[in-house]
Write an enzyme that holds these catalytic residues in place. Structure first.
Site, short mmCIF file in Angstrom:
data_model
loop_
_atom_site.label_atom_id
_atom_site.label_comp_id
_atom_site.label_asym_id
_atom_site.label_seq_id
_atom_site.Cartn_x
_atom_site.Cartn_y
_atom_site.Cartn_z
N LEU A 185 -14.56 -0.68 -20.83
CA LEU A 185 -13.10 -0.80 -21.73
C LEU A 185 -13.44 -1.95 -23.30
CD1 LEU A 185 -10.64 0.59 -23.48
CD2 LEU A 185 -9.18 -1.42 -21.73
N GLU A 186 -14.29 -2.56 -22.12
CA GLU A 186 -14.96 -4.40 -22.91
C GLU A 186 -15.90 -4.55 -21.86
OE1 GLU A 186 -11.99 -7.46 -21.00
OE2 GLU A 186 -11.01 -6.33 -22.92
N CYS A 246 -6.93 3.33 12.77
CA CYS A 246 -5.68 2.80 14.07
C CYS A 246 -7.36 1.67 14.91
CB CYS A 246 -6.24 3.71 15.32
SG CYS A 246 -4.87 3.39 16.85
N HIS A 267 -14.94 1.08 -0.76
CA HIS A 267 -13.54 0.33 -0.37
C HIS A 267 -12.89 0.80 0.56
CE1 HIS A 267 -15.17 -2.75 -3.75
NE2 HIS A 267 -15.72 -3.08 -2.83
N TYR A 301 0.70 -0.71 0.40
CA TYR A 301 0.06 0.30 0.12
C TYR A 301 0.87 1.25 0.24
CZ TYR A 301 -3.87 -2.44 0.26
OH TYR A 301 -4.91 -3.46 0.02
N ASP A 358 -8.62 5.79 -4.48
CA ASP A 358 -7.72 7.15 -4.77
C ASP A 358 -9.17 7.99 -4.48
OD1 ASP A 358 -9.04 7.68 -7.51
OD2 ASP A 358 -8.87 5.84 -7.79
N CYS A 408 -8.28 2.56 18.75
CA CYS A 408 -8.83 3.47 19.00
C CYS A 408 -9.87 3.76 18.37
CB CYS A 408 -8.05 4.50 19.49
SG CYS A 408 -7.67 5.54 17.99
N ALA A 438 -12.51 5.34 -21.28
CA ALA A 438 -13.20 5.75 -19.98
C ALA A 438 -12.80 7.49 -20.26
CB ALA A 438 -13.13 5.71 -18.42
N GLN A 493 -15.75 2.15 -6.18
CA GLN A 493 -14.77 1.21 -5.34
C GLN A 493 -13.21 1.04 -5.35
OE1 GLN A 493 -16.30 -2.91 -6.52
NE2 GLN A 493 -16.76 -1.53 -8.20
C1 BJW Z 1 -11.41 0.55 -18.21
C2 BJW Z 1 -10.20 0.91 -18.90
C3 BJW Z 1 -10.58 2.20 -19.43
C4 BJW Z 1 -9.44 -0.37 -17.78
N1 BJW Z 1 -11.79 2.37 -19.05
N2 BJW Z 1 -12.27 1.31 -18.43
C5 BJW Z 1 -21.01 -13.49 -3.40
C6 BJW Z 1 -20.82 -14.35 -4.66
C7 BJW Z 1 -19.31 -14.35 -4.22
C8 BJW Z 1 -18.14 -13.75 -3.57
C9 BJW Z 1 -18.80 -13.08 -2.55
C10 BJW Z 1 -20.03 -12.53 -2.60
N3 BJW Z 1 -20.68 -12.32 -1.55
C11 BJW Z 1 -18.65 -11.55 -1.12
C12 BJW Z 1 -18.08 -12.22 -1.50
C13 BJW Z 1 -16.71 -12.08 -1.42
C14 BJW Z 1 -15.59 -10.91 -2.12
C15 BJW Z 1 -16.02 -11.18 -3.56
O1 BJW Z 1 -16.84 -10.11 -4.48
N4 BJW Z 1 -15.14 -11.86 -3.61
C16 BJW Z 1 -15.39 -12.32 -5.41
C17 BJW Z 1 -13.70 -13.23 -5.96
C18 BJW Z 1 -15.60 -13.71 -6.19
N5 BJW Z 1 -16.14 -9.61 -1.28
C19 BJW Z 1 -15.78 -9.12 -0.75
O2 BJW Z 1 -15.64 -9.67 0.21
C20 BJW Z 1 -16.47 -7.96 0.78
N6 BJW Z 1 -17.09 -7.61 1.35
C21 BJW Z 1 -18.41 -8.51 1.54
O3 BJW Z 1 -19.12 -8.89 0.56
O4 BJW Z 1 -18.81 -7.87 3.36
C22 BJW Z 1 -19.49 -8.87 3.03
C23 BJW Z 1 -21.20 -8.31 2.21
C24 BJW Z 1 -22.65 -8.76 3.02
C25 BJW Z 1 -23.59 -8.27 2.85
C26 BJW Z 1 -23.59 -7.50 2.14
C27 BJW Z 1 -22.02 -6.48 2.07
C28 BJW Z 1 -21.64 -6.96 2.20
C29 BJW Z 1 -15.55 -6.61 0.39
C30 BJW Z 1 -14.82 -6.81 -0.99
C31 BJW Z 1 -13.58 -6.23 -0.99
C32 BJW Z 1 -12.89 -5.32 -2.38
N7 BJW Z 1 -11.35 -4.96 -1.81
C33 BJW Z 1 -10.61 -4.79 -2.57
C34 BJW Z 1 -8.90 -4.00 -2.86
C35 BJW Z 1 -9.49 -2.97 -2.25
C36 BJW Z 1 -7.92 -2.19 -1.69
C37 BJW Z 1 -6.82 -1.96 -2.65
O5 BJW Z 1 -7.19 -1.46 -3.78
O6 BJW Z 1 -6.33 -2.70 -2.50
O7 BJW Z 1 -11.47 -3.78 -4.14
S1 BJW Z 1 -10.17 -6.17 -4.52
C38 BJW Z 1 -10.33 -4.82 -5.57
O8 BJW Z 1 -11.60 -5.45 -6.80
C39 BJW Z 1 -10.74 -3.84 -5.77
C40 BJW Z 1 -11.94 -3.12 -6.05
O9 BJW Z 1 -12.29 -1.63 -5.76
C41 BJW Z 1 -12.72 -4.28 -6.27
C42 BJW Z 1 -13.09 -4.10 -7.73
O10 BJW Z 1 -12.33 -4.25 -8.90
P1 BJW Z 1 -12.32 -3.15 -10.25
O11 BJW Z 1 -12.59 -1.60 -9.48
O12 BJW Z 1 -13.60 -3.94 -10.66
O13 BJW Z 1 -11.85 -3.25 -10.98
P2 BJW Z 1 -10.91 -4.87 -12.18
O14 BJW Z 1 -9.48 -4.42 -12.27
O15 BJW Z 1 -11.44 -5.64 -11.84
O16 BJW Z 1 -11.58 -4.21 -13.40
C43 BJW Z 1 -11.27 -2.87 -14.23
C44 BJW Z 1 -12.44 -2.96 -14.87
O17 BJW Z 1 -12.40 -1.63 -15.98
C45 BJW Z 1 -12.44 -4.01 -16.16
O18 BJW Z 1 -13.52 -4.44 -16.74
C46 BJW Z 1 -11.32 -3.05 -17.34
O19 BJW Z 1 -12.12 -3.89 -18.98
C47 BJW Z 1 -12.03 -1.74 -17.10
N8 BJW Z 1 -11.10 -0.44 -18.21
N9 BJW Z 1 -9.36 0.30 -18.14
C48 BJW Z 1 -12.68 2.44 -19.47
N10 BJW Z 1 -9.48 3.03 -19.51
#
Ligand code: BJW
Length: 236
Positions: free
Chosen positions: A204-205, A118, A110, A54, A95, A121, A221, A92
């Site tokens: 993007l796709e 902390c 997120h 990080y 930044d 506390c 985007a 999500q």
């Molecule tokens: C462009 C582009 C350009 C590129 N122009 N586009 C149900 C089913 C199955 C599993 C679960 C479920 N519920 C919960 C889970 C478990 C888990 C989960 O989802 N796992 C999956 C992997 C299956 N979820 C959790 O644990 C979450 N908590 C939770 O669910 O708590 C319980 C709850 C219960 C009831 C209600 C609510 C909650 C927590 C998830 C935490 C995710 N954390 C991260 C890290 C954060 C810190 C960090 O940044 O390091 O968050 S993981 C990572 O993925 C990050 C992102 O926010 C997140 C999503 O990714 P994102 O933004 O979609 O990025 P990409 O790379 O996947 O996609 C980018 C897209 O952009 C692509 O499509 C490209 O094509 C496109 N692109 N260039 C336009 N120029």
């Protein structure tokens, strides 16, 4: 019109912040194992490794600049307010590029990389420098208790009640730059459809959920988002 937007890493990709799951092998989770870096268990096992990951991303974020997509969404917020509508912008992304482009109200489901939490506390402090085991919490004075203020796998995203309340009130749901592979954000489109809300994807796709969207726009985007904002405002 009440617009509910969820943004993902794709909206910040052209600002030089990596996405997680890019198919060309450059995605953060292609190069690093999320189970070793983005779970509370990983942090308990090896906090130094998680902090280093990080810290590098925080340094990169401080150098980054918002792009045309961030600016267009800030313009949309103002324009909707002027027309007695509103924008709920849920990101999500950890930044602060939406804020730096001028968005006033951003829900960081997120968490935020420029904050530290902390674990002793529970106070959340602004944080712009490297974080480690020697840093001290400004509120309670303890050392070794600070962690990045981000939501890891298995943790509850922030402001989830507020998010679903806004989604329930929306006239239009739009997902921008997200692969729709992480829940609960990936489930918002199903919720929107069940509520009879029109849905639009800009990416993007095609994302994992592409077939759930009434309208789909594919491109960078920085180009597709300003075009969509212009067309939406002209149509109102
Ligand atoms: C462009 C582009 C350009 C590129 N122009 N586009 C149900 C089913 C199955 C599993 C679960 C479920 N519920 C919960 C889970 C478990 C888990 C989960 O989802 N796992 C999956 C992997 C299956 N979820 C959790 O644990 C979450 N908590 C939770 O669910 O708590 C319980 C709850 C219960 C009831 C209600 C609510 C909650 C927590 C998830 C935490 C995710 N954390 C991260 C890290 C954060 C810190 C960090 O940044 O390091 O968050 S993981 C990572 O993925 C990050 C992102 O926010 C997140 C999503 O990714 P994102 O933004 O979609 O990025 P990409 O790379 O996947 O996609 C980018 C897209 O952009 C692509 O499509 C490209 O094509 C496109 N692109 N260039 C336009 N120029």
């Amino acid at each position: 019109m009440r617009v509910f937007l969820v943004t993902g890493a794709g909206v910040s990709a052209e600002s030089g912040l990596g996405t997680f799951r890019d198919k060309d092998g450059t995605g953060i989770w292609t190069r690093f194992d999320p189970m070793k870096l983005a779970t509370p268990e990983a942090f308990a096992r090896n906090p130094q490794e998680v902090h280093a990951f990080y810290n590098a991303r925080r340094r990169n974020l401080i150098k980054a600049k918002p792009n045309a997509a961030h600016f267009a969404l800030a313009r949309l917020e103002t324009a909707l307010a002027e027309r007695a509508g509103n924008l709920t912008l849920v990101t999500q992304n950890i930044d602060d590029l939406h804020e730096r482009a001028g968005s006033e109200r951003v829900i960081h489901m997120h968490g935020e990389l420029l904050k530290a939490h902390c674990t002793a506390c529970e106070v959340v402090n602004p944080w712009r420098t490297d974080l480690g085991l020697r840093e001290r919490c400004a509120a309670c004075g303890r050392t070794g208790t600070l962690r990045p203020h981000v939501v890891w796998f298995g943790e509850m995203p922030f402001q989830i009640g507020e998010i679903y309340a806004a989604l329930n009130e929306a006239d239009l749901f739009v997902a921008i730059g997200t692969s729709s592979s992480v829940y609960p954000a990936a489930g918002f489109v199903y919720e929107a459809r069940a509520l009879g809300i029109r849905t639009c994807e800009i990416n993007l796709e095609p994302s994992d959920n592409a077939e759930q969207f009434d309208e789909r726009r594919y491109g960078l985007a920085s180009e597709a988002v300003p075009t969509w904002v212009d067309e939406l405002l002209t149509s109102m």
